[in-house]
Design an enzyme around this catalytic site. Structure first.
Site, short mmCIF file in Angstrom:
data_model
loop_
_atom_site.label_atom_id
_atom_site.label_comp_id
_atom_site.label_asym_id
_atom_site.label_seq_id
_atom_site.Cartn_x
_atom_site.Cartn_y
_atom_site.Cartn_z
N ARG A 79 -3.00 0.42 -2.01
CA ARG A 79 -4.22 -0.37 -2.14
C ARG A 79 -3.91 -1.78 -2.64
O ARG A 79 -4.74 -2.68 -2.54
CB ARG A 79 -5.19 0.34 -3.09
CG ARG A 79 -6.58 -0.25 -3.12
CD ARG A 79 -7.62 0.72 -3.67
NE ARG A 79 -7.17 1.37 -4.90
CZ ARG A 79 -7.78 2.41 -5.45
NH1 ARG A 79 -8.85 2.92 -4.87
NH2 ARG A 79 -7.33 2.95 -6.56
N VAL A 129 -13.96 0.22 2.79
CA VAL A 129 -12.90 1.23 2.89
C VAL A 129 -11.98 1.21 1.69
O VAL A 129 -11.99 0.29 0.88
CB VAL A 129 -12.09 1.03 4.20
CG1 VAL A 129 -12.99 1.16 5.40
CG2 VAL A 129 -11.41 -0.34 4.21
N GLU A 130 -11.15 2.26 1.58
CA GLU A 130 -10.21 2.47 0.47
C GLU A 130 -10.91 2.38 -0.89
O GLU A 130 -10.42 1.78 -1.84
CB GLU A 130 -9.04 1.48 0.54
CG GLU A 130 -8.09 1.79 1.68
CD GLU A 130 -6.78 1.02 1.61
OE1 GLU A 130 -6.53 0.37 0.58
OE2 GLU A 130 -6.00 1.07 2.58
N GLY A 131 -12.10 2.98 -0.95
CA GLY A 131 -12.91 2.94 -2.17
C GLY A 131 -13.96 1.86 -2.05
O GLY A 131 -13.64 0.68 -2.16
N SER A 181 0.54 1.67 5.39
CA SER A 181 -0.20 1.87 4.15
C SER A 181 -0.29 3.36 3.89
O SER A 181 0.63 4.12 4.17
CB SER A 181 -1.58 1.21 4.26
OG SER A 181 -2.29 1.31 3.05
#
Length: 826
Positions: free
Chosen positions: A379, A501-503, A211
């Site tokens: 994402r 996570v990731e926003g 990723s």
């Protein structure tokens, strides 16, 4: 009366012209004819008609001649717009510009092109990718004992780590010329989905290197030297990568990271070298404690002008071997008992050569752009895939458990309260797989869908949370007692990690989905903004004029279309030619919502302007509408791509009705909380002229959805197609055996119950009823053996784990010491 007819005709012309969004010249012609007719029926004098004609000609010229329109109208608007439009930072610009728009732009337009969507080829794995999912992925799943990983080791066992490296799991996105697998986004997603049905730690360990991280950044921005050195090592597992972005002071606001580097000269391997002294403090870095290669984001300064005139170069990304002097790494966080490697790292004034910047010194200060572009695609895959895996696994095991577990002499899955939750799990699993496939397919088609990736991340993790909550309610005490026989508890514990996570989901919903979508996906807003801020002179005036006039037509058209679709219950809303009869009305409903959403979004931006950015509750609800339309689109696309399987229709209908209802509720909440009440009333009448049309899913649909996971068969297997089904004697394998045995024994159970009712058989404590029934020839010897096997499996399934007072810690330590001793001896 003639004046009344004239007014009705004017209204009709307005509605028809706006509905079909005819060019301005047609509006001018119609206005001219209407003005002429008005003069006739009103009996104006010749001189009045001359004055009226002159006025009309002046107005017509002002609107239809671009140069005059610019000078008299749009240039004045542009001047005002420039004053009220807030300045945008470089990082905000890079975030807005990141990625691409795809189906989200269609939904934002008010006129989704369904034929184009359905003509998009169905995403498919290649034979090589399918073989990998059915081979090495199955092998890896079989090696994973989740209780051992999460309770005993808090890590993957060494042989599991080695398989991950040897089979190429860490290099799925790396092209074959560098030794990687060269897999598609769909394959990457499928691998993570399947692993997530078995072990969260294994799935995270595999998905992170594939990723947002060193490999992805190198592929897009690395120098040839960097690619040739690192990519083969990453593909073979010789390097374990991580990427360090989050700081204690900068979480979701990652662009404000305080970590910094200063361009300077220093000694490297005995030579004076142009480099950087970097200071950082990072946390939450997945794979950080075991990483050998650290991707590092920091703000780079050049006070001595060694790279150029710019002093503050901006966010920069570098690759740092973790054995570099001054790098501190190795400690661990414990994220909700998740066993994947995660921890902090830090360094102070660590010197590193300038060519450690990803892409070399030419990419100094371009790190945020690099990250945003990679995240736009990344994402879309990792967290949606892991959430889908969790939902599919929950659908399979919860359905099985609800059939095996009985209360009140009835499988609990047939109790309506349980059935309601079980049906939700099943339908959500269908919806989520549809979204995963469509989004990954878009990435493989060359898109970097920044808004759609945010939608997928937010809604897949949220629906997974709903699934695991429903599953825990169904399992009851079985679900809350952790141990090797609990297949739901660890997922319940670790799921909030994906939410965070990731926003973080709250900010993804309230700031990104609509906030970024309103600019990127809208057909005219970004053009207007760029004309106002990035362009000057005649070019800016011409661009703004074209965008603004088109924007006005766009808004009027969507407002009228929304009204017409509301009055006609979407009977005339667009639907694709190839749509199946049983789903065609759903396309029309989304077309109606698309027009309403586009109109509502434009009026909201006009009424609130820049304040809308701070109205996060309203922007979050607007984002919900866009999201629900995308989810419905994915469901409809999957239904077509799968060949219109009628067995799946209950899942399709439940999921779509759920999304349509949530979209409607979001619009209703926007209007209820709209700051200008008169405008809100007007929009409510325009969007819902006949009242709110959508209702939640029917109980009958919910019953049909639950039934699909309570019965073995093709529909259940298709719904849970990426679930790893163990062939060993672990807990989930025993559950599957018990499920099949329970279904097979239901005719025997009926014989026993009929015999009890007839008085031929009595249920007595301590007496095995099946043996008595066999001896009385109520059932055969084979049926008795079948029943006894089912009962043994059932009792195994419903049991829960217990432990000694120290929860087995002493035994765990002995096992680990033995493993260490064996490793040393080897």
């Amino acid at each position: 009366m003639e004046i009344l007819y004239w007014l009705l005709g004017a209204v009709a012309v307005f509605l028809v012209f706006a509905y079909f969004r005819l060019p301005l010249a047609w509006w001018t012609l119609a206005a001219g004819l209407m003005t002429w007719y008005l003069s006739v029926i009103a009996g104006f004098s010749f001189s009045t008609n001359i004055i009226l004609a002159g006025a009309f000609a002046a107005v017509a010229l002002a609107f239809n001649v671009p140069a005059l329109r610019q000078k008299l109208i749009t240039n004045r608007v542009l001047a005002i717009y420039r004053k009220i439009l807030p300045d945008m930072s470089q990082t905000e610009k890079e975030a807005i510009d990141a990625g691409t728009v795809w189906w989200d732009a269609d939904l934002f337009s008010g006129r989704p092109d369904w034929n184009r969507l359905l003509a998009t080829p169905a995403p498919k794995l290649t034979p090589e990718e399918q073989a990998f999912v059915e081979g090495p992925v199955e092998e890896l799943c079989a090696l994973c004992d989740d209780w051992e990983i999460t309770h005993e080791r808090h890590d993957l066992p060494p042989h599991v780590w080695q398989l991950i490296k040897d089979k190429g799991f860490l290099g799925m996105i790396i092209p074959k010329k560098y030794g990687g697998m060269g897999f598609s986004a769909l394959a990457h997603s499928a691998v993570v989905t399947k692993l997530s049905t078995r072990s969260n730690a294994a799935a995270v360990t595999v998905m992170v290197p594939n990723s947002l991280g060193p490999a992805e950044l190198l592929l897009h921005y690395g120098t040839d030297e960097q690619k040739n050195h690192y990519l083969p090592r990453l593909a073979k597992g010789l390097e374990i990568p991580c990427f360090a972005l989050t700081s204690p002071e900068a979480g979701s606001d990652a662009a404000s990271i305080p970590d910094y580097g200063v361009v300077c000269k220093g000694t490297w391997h005995g030579k004076e070298t142009l480099g950087m002294r970097v200071t950082w403090d990072k946390r939450y870095i997945t794979l950080g404690p075991v990483a050998t290669l650290l991707g590092l984001a920091f703000r780079l300064y050049d006070p001595d002008g060694l790279l150029g005139k710019e002093k503050d170069l901006g966010i920069t990304c570098a690759l740092v071997p973790t054995n570099t002097p001054g790098v501190n790494i190795g400690r661990r966080h414990l994220p909700l008992n998740g066993a994947f490697q995660n921890g902090p790292n830090w360094g102070k004034d660590v010197f590193m050569p300038i060519d450690w910047i990803i892409g070399g010194k030419d990419y100094a200060g371009k790190g945020w752009m690099m990250l945003m572009n990679c995240l736009a695609a990344g994402r879309s895959i990792s967290l949606p895939a892991s959430s889908v895996g969790g939902a599919q696994a929950l659908a399979r095991v919860t359905g099985a458990y609800a059939r095996v577990r009985q209360q009140f002499r009835t499988p609990i899955g047939k109790l309506e309260g349980v059935e309601e939750a079980l049906g939700r799990i099943a339908a959500n699993a269908y919806l989520m797989e549809a979204t995963r496939t469509m989004t990954a397919g878009a990435v493989d088609a060359g898109e970097k869908p920044s808004v759609l990736s945010a939608i997928a991340k937010y809604h897949m993790t949220e629906r997974a949370r709903q699934c695991v909550n429903d599953a825990m309610d169904i399992h009851g005490g079985k679900g809350i007692c952790l141990g090797p026989n609990n297949w739901v508890g660890r997922g319940y514990q670790v799921l909030p990690v994906g939410i965070t996570v990731e926003g973080a989901n709250i900010l993804t919903r309230t700031l990104i989905i609509f906030g970024q979508g309103a600019i990127r996906c809208h057909p005219y807003v970004l053009r207007e903004m760029r004309a106002a801020k990035d362009m000057q002179g005649e070019a800016a005036e011409r661009e703004f004029d074209e965008a603004l006039t088109s924007h006005i037509g766009h808004t009027l058209s969507n407002g009228v279309r929304s009204l017409v679709f509301g009055l006609t219950k979407a009977a005339f809303a667009p639907a694709p030619d190839a749509a199946s009869p049983e789903t065609k009305h759903y396309y029309r409903h989304v077309s109606r919502l698309s027009a309403a959403f586009a109109f509502l979004a434009d009026v909201s931006m006009l009424a609130m302007g820049g304040a809308l950015k701070r109205k996060e509750k309203i922007s979050g609800r607007l984002g919900d509408v866009l999201s629900m339309m995308y989810l419905v689109s994915a469901i409809l696309k999957r239904y077509e791509d799968d060949g219109r399987l009628r067995e799946d229709l209950p899942l399709v209908r439940w999921a779509i009705r759920d999304c349509l209802y949530h979209a409607q509720q979001a619009i209703d909440q926007v209007l209820s909380n709209f700051p200008v009440k008169a405008v809100a009333s007007f929009m409510r009448w325009t969007i819902f002229p006949m009242g709110t049309p959508f209702r939640p899913p029917l109980d009958a649909r919910n019953h049909e959805c639950a039934k699909l996971v309570l019965e073995p068969g093709a529909a259940r297997d298709r719904l849970t197609g990426l679930v790893f089904v163990s062939k060993s004697d672990d807990a989930t394998s025993i559950l599957e055996q018990a499920f099949l045995a329970t279904v097979a024994c239901e005719p025997i159970e009926k014989k026993l119950r009929d015999a009890v009712r007839a008085g031929r058989l009595a249920i007595e404590p301590g007496v095995e009823t099946a043996i008595v029934a066999r001896d009385r020839n109520i059932i055969s010897a084979d049926e008795c053996a079948q029943w006894q096997r089912k009962e043994a499996l059932r009792k195994n399934v419903i049991k829960v784990d217990d432990f000694p007072q120290d929860f087995g810690r002493a035994e765990i330590l002995r096992k680990l010491e033995g493993t260490v001793a064996a490793a040393k001896a080897a």
